[in-house]
Write an enzyme that holds these catalytic residues in place. Structure first.
Site, PDB file in Angstrom:
ATOM      1  N   TRP A 146       0.851  -1.313  -0.053  1.00 18.60           N
ATOM      2  CA  TRP A 146      -0.087   0.081   0.016  1.00 18.60           C
ATOM      3  C   TRP A 146       0.913   1.222   0.080  1.00 18.60           C
ATOM      4  CZ3 TRP A 146       0.898   3.242   4.077  1.00 18.60           C
ATOM      5  CH2 TRP A 146       1.582   2.614   5.239  1.00 18.60           C
ATOM      6  N   ASP A 171       2.199  -4.191   8.639  1.00 18.61           N
ATOM      7  CA  ASP A 171       3.812  -4.189   8.286  1.00 18.61           C
ATOM      8  C   ASP A 171       4.599  -4.630   9.412  1.00 18.61           C
ATOM      9  OD1 ASP A 171       2.954  -3.282   5.484  1.00 18.61           O
ATOM     10  OD2 ASP A 171       3.755  -1.166   6.027  1.00 18.61           O
ATOM     11  N   GLU A 172       4.323  -3.822  10.565  1.00 22.82           N
ATOM     12  CA  GLU A 172       4.901  -4.256  11.734  1.00 22.82           C
ATOM     13  C   GLU A 172       5.033  -5.653  12.100  1.00 22.82           C
ATOM     14  OE1 GLU A 172       6.606  -1.628  12.307  1.00 22.82           O
ATOM     15  OE2 GLU A 172       5.523   0.170  12.553  1.00 22.82           O
ATOM     16  N   GLU A 177       9.136   1.039   6.134  1.00 22.44           N
ATOM     17  CA  GLU A 177       8.855   1.616   7.346  1.00 22.44           C
ATOM     18  C   GLU A 177       8.459   3.458   6.765  1.00 22.44           C
ATOM     19  OE1 GLU A 177       8.540   1.446  10.492  1.00 22.44           O
ATOM     20  OE2 GLU A 177       8.775  -0.765  10.604  1.00 22.44           O
ATOM     21  N   HIS A 232       7.511  -7.491  10.019  1.00 27.84           N
ATOM     22  CA  HIS A 232       8.680  -7.064  10.314  1.00 27.84           C
ATOM     23  C   HIS A 232       9.175  -7.729  11.673  1.00 27.84           C
ATOM     24  CE1 HIS A 232       8.361  -2.870   8.057  1.00 27.84           C
ATOM     25  NE2 HIS A 232       8.453  -4.003   7.375  1.00 27.84           N
ATOM     26  N   GLU A 256       9.614  -4.317  17.229  1.00 29.48           N
ATOM     27  CA  GLU A 256       8.657  -4.285  15.974  1.00 29.48           C
ATOM     28  C   GLU A 256       7.341  -4.847  16.503  1.00 29.48           C
ATOM     29  OE1 GLU A 256       8.831  -3.028  13.419  1.00 29.48           O
ATOM     30  OE2 GLU A 256      10.661  -3.215  12.323  1.00 29.48           O
ATOM     31  N   HIS A 262       5.157   4.759   6.902  1.00 32.60           N
ATOM     32  CA  HIS A 262       4.330   4.736   8.190  1.00 32.60           C
ATOM     33  C   HIS A 262       4.111   6.328   8.536  1.00 32.60           C
ATOM     34  CE1 HIS A 262       5.432   0.427   9.103  1.00 32.60           C
ATOM     35  NE2 HIS A 262       4.673   0.717   8.127  1.00 32.60           N
ATOM     36  N   THR A 279       5.486  -2.058  18.274  1.00 33.11           N
ATOM     37  CA  THR A 279       4.796  -1.169  17.528  1.00 33.11           C
ATOM     38  C   THR A 279       3.538  -1.856  16.940  1.00 33.11           C
ATOM     39  OG1 THR A 279       6.349  -1.762  15.731  1.00 33.11           O
ATOM     40  CG2 THR A 279       6.684   0.059  16.973  1.00 33.11           C
ATOM     41  N   GLU A 321       7.685   7.340  14.294  1.00 38.21           N
ATOM     42  CA  GLU A 321       7.980   6.832  12.971  1.00 38.21           C
ATOM     43  C   GLU A 321       8.696   7.657  12.286  1.00 38.21           C
ATOM     44  OE1 GLU A 321       7.081   4.041  11.517  1.00 38.21           O
ATOM     45  OE2 GLU A 321       5.960   3.215  12.989  1.00 38.21           O
TER      46      GLU A 321
HETATM   47 FE   LIG Z   1       8.472  -1.069  12.401  1.00 43.50          FE
HETATM   48 FE   LIG Z   2       6.885   1.523  11.627  1.00 44.74          FE
END
Ligand SMILES: [Fe+2]
Ligand SMILES: [Fe+2]
Length: 397
Positions: free
Chosen positions: A88, A254-255, A169, A258, A222, A172, A225, A131
């Site tokens: 995205w 996403d986190e 990242e 990660h 990670e 974000h 978050t 971020e």
């Molecule tokens: Fe992250």
């Molecule tokens: Fe992040």
């Protein structure tokens, strides 16, 4: 990382409110013993110390072990990143500025965001600022011996990971910042000043250029978050901003990828070097996970309130249930399970002591957090520049 993620509260954030008792100097993976039970000799016994910070603490043998993970990184870890065309992008969630009805859509966005209370905005601002300090986190990864991107465009699996992770990242802070700018709900200049100060201050995660410590740190961070953004998604939905909920949810997912990647690196370290990994895990937990935005400063908070901005932001995150000391303990429990710490076979000495320490820690943290909660100054408020100096409740009444 929340960005190496962020952060947060009481014990989780500052390490000052709930300092954990620790005996003597912290143990460090590379200096745990001269010969490990697995037969791995250690060549480095005296760390370099600069400005009170320990540097380059990993031994040559463990450095070689990390370098040897190159193919594992390439084949097992880097594929966890998504191809750019499948990611995205911030504009997917925003009114398209080229559309003729752009201003109408912005109007709708602003109407929708009126439901967000000040405490939500303060937490969101702190998360966004964290971020936005992404340059610091990329720098942190590139301080790690044996895995850093030596040129800025290194073709090693480690270099590719670090750049592609950073690139993921980067979306974000970008989407959070653009969305908040359009809402008109936040003092964006105050936020920008805080971001500039934070990047200028950097952070010291106490990872000693040591990839064992570095990847344990990022494994933790990670997940922290992911939890925090997941909660801001849930809260946005409860308040009535469904688009913001989708934004925060997309960041959280996403986190989550990660988190998997960093924990997979540490899976391998535990498999190949259980003693060294155990000592490193214990060391990071003793030092506590320093939250990436702990040096945030908006130039006015201290003068206006006599209080620390990060501590106050963390208090609001804790009170709203966005990220709490109990989350910190739960993350530890997760890592303990993931790395099979209870069943890990390690030699006597530092590794065994670390194992015992780590296994007991989550419950100790929960007890300390309960005690700290009972001591809190009920009904305490603070003013935040990010919401035009308005007062926000720090602790429950
Ligand atoms: Fe992250
Ligand atoms: Fe992040």
């Amino acid at each position: 990382m929340h960005g190496i993620g962020r952060s947060v509260s009481g014990i989780a954030s500052q390490g000052s409110a709930l300092r954990l008792p620790s005996k003597g100097r912290p143990c460090v993976a590379s200096r745990s013993a001269l010969v490990t039970p697995s037969g791995m000799p250690l060549t480095k016994t005296s760390p370099i110390i600069m400005d009170g910070q320990v540097l380059h603490s990993i031994s040559e043998e463990r450095l070689e072990l990390c370098r040897g993970l190159h193919d594992y990184m390439r084949d097992e870890v880097n594929p966890i990143l998504k191809p750019v065309e499948k990611c995205w992008q911030p504009t997917d969630f925003l009114p398209a500025s080229e559309d003729p009805d752009f201003l109408d859509k912005v109007h709708d966005l602003r109407q929708r965001s009126t439901c967000l209370p000040d405490d939500y905005l303060v937490v969101f601002a702190g998360d966004m600022i964290t971020e936005e300090a992404l340059p610091t986190y990329m720098t942190m990864l590139n301080t790690l011996d044996g895995v850093r991107d030596e040129t800025g465009a290194a073709k090693t699996a480690w270099g590719i990971w670090t750049r592609a992770w950073t690139a993921e990242e980067n979306r974000h802070g970008d989407i959070m910042n653009k969305y908040m700018y359009l809402t008109g709900r936040m003092n964006m200049r105050a936020v920008e000043v805080t971001i500039q100060n934070l990047i200028g201050s950097g952070m010291d995660p106490k990872t000693e250029n040591n990839p064992y410590l570095g990847f344990i740190y990022t494994s933790f961070q990670e997940r922290a978050t992911k939890i925090s953004h997941g909660n801001t998604a849930r809260h946005a939905l409860e308040h009535g901003d469904d688009i913001l909920a989708k934004i925060c949810g997309s960041i959280a997912s996403d986190e989550a990828r990660h988190e998997q990647a960093y924990q997979k690196i540490v899976d391998k370290l535990f498999e190949l070097d259980p003693d060294g990994s155990m000592v490193a895990f214990g060391d990071m937990m003793k030092k506590q996970i320093v939250m990436p935005a702990h040096l945030m400063d908006d130039n006015v908070h201290k003068a206006n309130t006599g209080r620390n901005l990060f501590a106050d932001f963390s208090a609001v995150a804790e009170r709203t249930g966005t990220y709490t000391a109990f989350d910190y303990a739960d993350i530890m429990d997760h890592l303990i399970k993931r790395w099979h710490i209870a069943d890990l076979s390690v030699g006597a000495g530092d590794a065994a002591a670390s194992q015992e320490y780590v296994l007991k820690l989550p419950n100790r943290i929960r007890k300390l957090a309960e005690r700290a909660n009972a001591r809190k100054d009920k009904g305490k408020k603070s003013n935040f520049s990010w919401v035009f100096g308005r007062e926000v409740l720090l602790n429950t009444v």
